[in-house]
Design a protein around this motif. Structure first.
Motif, PDB file in Angstrom:
ATOM      1  N   ARG B  86     -70.049  30.469 -18.619  1.00 34.48           N
ATOM      2  CA  ARG B  86     -68.726  30.251 -18.005  1.00 34.48           C
ATOM      3  C   ARG B  86     -67.620  30.643 -18.983  1.00 34.48           C
ATOM      4  N   ALA B  87     -67.806  30.259 -20.259  1.00 34.88           N
ATOM      5  CA  ALA B  87     -66.774  30.560 -21.250  1.00 34.88           C
ATOM      6  C   ALA B  87     -66.526  32.063 -21.354  1.00 34.88           C
ATOM      7  N   PHE B  92     -61.390  29.347 -14.260  1.00 32.82           N
ATOM      8  CA  PHE B  92     -61.291  28.420 -13.129  1.00 32.82           C
ATOM      9  C   PHE B  92     -59.843  28.051 -12.840  1.00 32.82           C
ATOM     10  N   PHE B  94     -57.904  25.213 -10.444  1.00 31.44           N
ATOM     11  CA  PHE B  94     -58.185  24.025  -9.634  1.00 31.44           C
ATOM     12  C   PHE B  94     -57.002  23.679  -8.734  1.00 31.44           C
ATOM     13  N   ASN B  98     -55.518  20.620 -13.275  1.00 29.10           N
ATOM     14  CA  ASN B  98     -56.384  20.119 -14.358  1.00 29.10           C
ATOM     15  C   ASN B  98     -55.912  20.547 -15.746  1.00 29.10           C
ATOM     16  N   MET B 100     -54.339  19.596 -19.472  1.00 24.02           N
ATOM     17  CA  MET B 100     -54.453  18.425 -20.345  1.00 24.02           C
ATOM     18  C   MET B 100     -53.038  17.864 -20.537  1.00 24.02           C
ATOM     19  N   LEU B 103     -51.228  17.953 -24.001  1.00 22.97           N
ATOM     20  CA  LEU B 103     -51.008  19.226 -24.711  1.00 22.97           C
ATOM     21  C   LEU B 103     -49.895  20.022 -24.025  1.00 22.97           C
ATOM     22  N   ARG B 107     -50.786  25.085 -25.888  1.00 23.53           N
ATOM     23  CA  ARG B 107     -52.076  24.501 -26.285  1.00 23.53           C
ATOM     24  C   ARG B 107     -53.065  24.489 -25.121  1.00 23.53           C
ATOM     25  N   LEU B 111     -56.927  26.720 -24.909  1.00 23.02           N
ATOM     26  CA  LEU B 111     -58.239  26.047 -24.901  1.00 23.02           C
ATOM     27  C   LEU B 111     -59.448  26.991 -24.800  1.00 23.02           C
ATOM     28  N   PRO B 112     -59.483  27.922 -23.821  1.00 29.48           N
ATOM     29  CA  PRO B 112     -60.685  28.775 -23.729  1.00 29.48           C
ATOM     30  C   PRO B 112     -60.886  29.648 -24.974  1.00 29.48           C
ATOM     31  N   LEU B 114     -60.533  28.715 -27.972  1.00 35.20           N
ATOM     32  CA  LEU B 114     -61.176  27.935 -29.036  1.00 35.20           C
ATOM     33  C   LEU B 114     -62.692  28.119 -29.016  1.00 35.20           C
ATOM     34  N   LEU B 115     -63.181  28.680 -27.914  1.00 37.54           N
ATOM     35  CA  LEU B 115     -64.626  28.926 -27.812  1.00 37.54           C
ATOM     36  C   LEU B 115     -64.996  30.300 -28.356  1.00 37.54           C
ATOM     37  N   ARG B 159     -54.276  30.019 -18.366  1.00 37.32           N
ATOM     38  CA  ARG B 159     -55.469  29.500 -19.058  1.00 37.32           C
ATOM     39  C   ARG B 159     -56.737  30.190 -18.542  1.00 37.32           C
TER      40      ARG B 159
END
Lengths: 394, 231
Positions: B86-87, B92, B94, B98, B100, B103, B107, B111-112, B114-115, B159
């Protein structure tokens, strides 16, 4: 940076930033941990303070003689002939006047405690100029030393702190006898500061002890070496006497309050179970509160281990804050607090709570233990949170 | 749009068991989706459209059947393998964004990334580009609570696209928005499909939203049915 680390840092950051949403529950966890740590440290600091006070009195280069089987000076008695025999023992240091040796008496008198205004036992020690010189930390802080052959006494600083009526210049009556306080002394905070000192011959006379004494202190030629003396005593049947270094004697006495540390650990462990239940509730609530966020991150591709680490870190952070708060509380409330309790000779020993670094580490370990256990299971739940939670409608 | 299939579902079966009862969501569902397509999946509540989207996104697994993505089956991957898949491949979007809440927009979009192995500076550049694309570069420091619903969904789109996945899965992306804002969001999805070649699969109740897709599938009682799009 490694992806696992950057994920974990991000989750930890989010968890900590979301704490204000769970302010009261988080504060409850911090306070519960703090109370446990404060109670634990109070008991440990008390036991440590007592131990340090007694241990500090003992010197390695002084041999202490008591009647065989006497655990303390109070129930020991040594005759004049035994004293004479000990003067001839090998391994005892000498100066120009002869062997460096102090015959001492130890009797119990009453004092009125400042805190409770009740009578408590305090020791009146009969000693000599040599005996005073043997106490290396001795310091006359007010007045002068007692004169030989008089009912003058000097008073330990601890007695002055905890008991009424022993101020310099005061006249004190013990039974039929009147005593004059002519000086105040310190011995660096050790157990001798909980005593009254006077001339041992006067005490022999006033307390009908004849020529007997209760203990002998003798300066050793070589610190810690009492082998020759033991051999000497063993070979003379007239000497039913125990000898040990003064350091060993007080070390054994200091351990008499070890039950206090054990009691403290038991009490705080029981309290920790209560704190643990509260902390588990806090952390399960935290996971429930963040369920959509956790699931969203999992949907994006964050690993379940980052959810585990984040939750565990949150728990450890809250309990560590509690631990620090508890240590601070114990420090402010108890560190240096002077109190007195019954020592090995049924007399009051004045001592101060001593909160040392290693005790704080023990307190922090207790707090982190609470955090670890209360964080582990909720963290496990967070790691196993179904990703589908992210798609649930509000 | 490419002729290559990005998804191929073969004999897909999904059943839920509750106590002694077994509820069948799909029985032998077959579907192919071309790379670069924009597909809307419509259907009444309980028709299985969200369940289908979850299986396409690797957040739910079929009872049996195959889900091929780019020619490789994903239905048997472990949970952590799916998270990695998925990463790298899916963004996605929603219904309730969804984001955070603790943040800021920057930020959240980061998030994605950071992977990935990207350095902080590169991540920041990518985030700025994504926020610029959705018209919110000047709102980078704003917290989600300080943004309108439409702006929050745009942050969510930024995102979803910031790591440049091939596929965007949208679950009722306009379900919480007014008509005008919904249309702006749908136009943005259309732009991502046409200009950037993203394959988009969108579940929606709303026929007006489905209009923006190239292909509309109606799911009813676990089967695709032919139906006219009525507005």
């Amino acid at each position: 940076m490694n992806s696992f680390l950057s994920q974990s840092f991000a989750v930890i950051r989010m968890n900590l930033l979301s704490l204000p949403r769970r302010l009261w529950m988080s504060l409850a966890m911090i306070i519960a941990s703090a109370v446990v740590v404060t109670i634990l440290l109070a008991f440990l600091a008390m036991a440590r303070g007592f131990e340090v006070t007694l241990k500090g009195a003992g010197s390695d280069d002084i041999a202490m003689f008591l009647r065989d089987g006497s655990a303390a000076e109070l129930n020991s008695v040594l005759s004049k002939s035994q004293v004479d025999l000990i003067e001839n023992a090998p391994g005892i240091a000498k100066d120009k006047t002869g062997v460096i040796l102090s015959s001492e008496l130890y009797v119990i008198v009453d004092g009125i405690k400042k805190t409770s205004q009740t009578a408590a036992n305090i020791p009146l020690r009969g000693t000599s100029q040599t005996g005073i010189k043997m106490r290396q930390d001795f310091k006359l802080i007010k007045g002068r030393l007692f004169n030989t052959g008089t009912t003058e006494m000097i008073v330990g600083a601890g007695i002055l702190r905890q008991f009424d009526g022993f101020e310099l210049g005061k006249t004190i009556r013990f039974g039929k006898n009147k005593w004059q306080v002519v000086g105040v002394f310190s011995t660096g905070g050790n157990v001798f500061e909980s005593e009254l000192w006077s001339d041992y011959r006067v005490i022999q006379n006033l307390y009908n002890r004849g020529s007997s004494v209760q203990s002998i202190r003798a300066k050793l030629v070589e610190a810690g070496d009492i082998k020759q003396i033991k051999e000497y005593i063993k070979n003379d049947p007239r000497l039913n006497i125990d000898v040990e270094t003064e350091a060993d004697y007080f070390s054994a006495q200091g351990k008499s309050l070890n039950y206090m540390a054990i009691f403290g650990k038991v009490i705080s462990s029981i309290m920790a179970l209560g704190a643990l239940a509260g902390a588990l509730n806090t952390m399960y609530t935290s996971v429930a509160d963040r369920s959509r966020e956790i699931a969203t991150l999992r949907t994006i591709g964050f690993s379940n281990s980052s959810a585990f680490v984040g939750t565990l870190f949150e728990s450890l952070t809250l309990s560590a804050l509690g631990g620090l708060l508890g240590a601070l509380g114990a420090f402010l409330l108890f560190d240096g607090m002077s109190t007195s309790t019954l020592g090995g000779s049924f007399t009051q020993v004045v001592f101060s709570f001593e909160l040392s670094q290693d005790l704080i580490v023990q307190g922090m370990k207790m707090a982190l233990g609470i955090g670890l256990v209360s964080g582990f299971f909720p963290a496990w739940r967070a790691a196993r949170m179904p990703v589908l939670t992210a798609f649930r409608t509000e | 749009m490419s002729e290559k299939n990005i998804f191929k579902l073969t004999n897909l079966v999904k059943r839920f068991t509750k106590g002694k009862e077994t509820l069948s969501i799909f029985e032998d569902l077959n579907l192919s989706i071309k790379e670069g397509d924009f597909v809307a999946i419509m259907g009444p509540s309980g028709s299985g459209k969200t369940t289908l989207l979850n299986m396409l996104g690797g957040v739910d697994q079929p009872t049996s059947g195959e889900v091929e993505f780019d020619g490789k089956g994903i239905e048997k991957l472990s949970e952590n393998q799916l998270a990695k898949w998925r990463a790298s491949n899916v963004g996605f979007i929603f219904q309730f964004y969804n984001l955070m809440p603790m943040l800021n927009a920057h930020r959240n979009v980061e998030l994605p990334l950071l992977l990935t192995q990207l350095k902080s500076k590169e991540r920041s550049q990518r985030v700025e580009t994504a926020l610029e694309l959705v018209g919110l570069k000047d709102r980078a420091k704003h917290m989600p609570g300080e943004l309108s619903g439409g702006q929050q969904q745009r942050v969510a789109i930024a995102r979803a696209v910031v790591s440049d996945p091939k596929l965007l899965l949208c679950d009722e992306p306009t379900g919480d928005l007014d008509r005008q804002t919904a249309d702006e969001i749908l136009e943005m999805l259309q732009l991502l499909n046409r200009e950037f070649g993203k394959t988009i699969i969108m579940v929606t109740h709303d026929p007006s939203a489905a209009k923006f897709a190239n292909r509309v599938l109606h799911l009813d009682k676990g089967k695709f049915v032919e139906k006219e799009l009525s507005l």
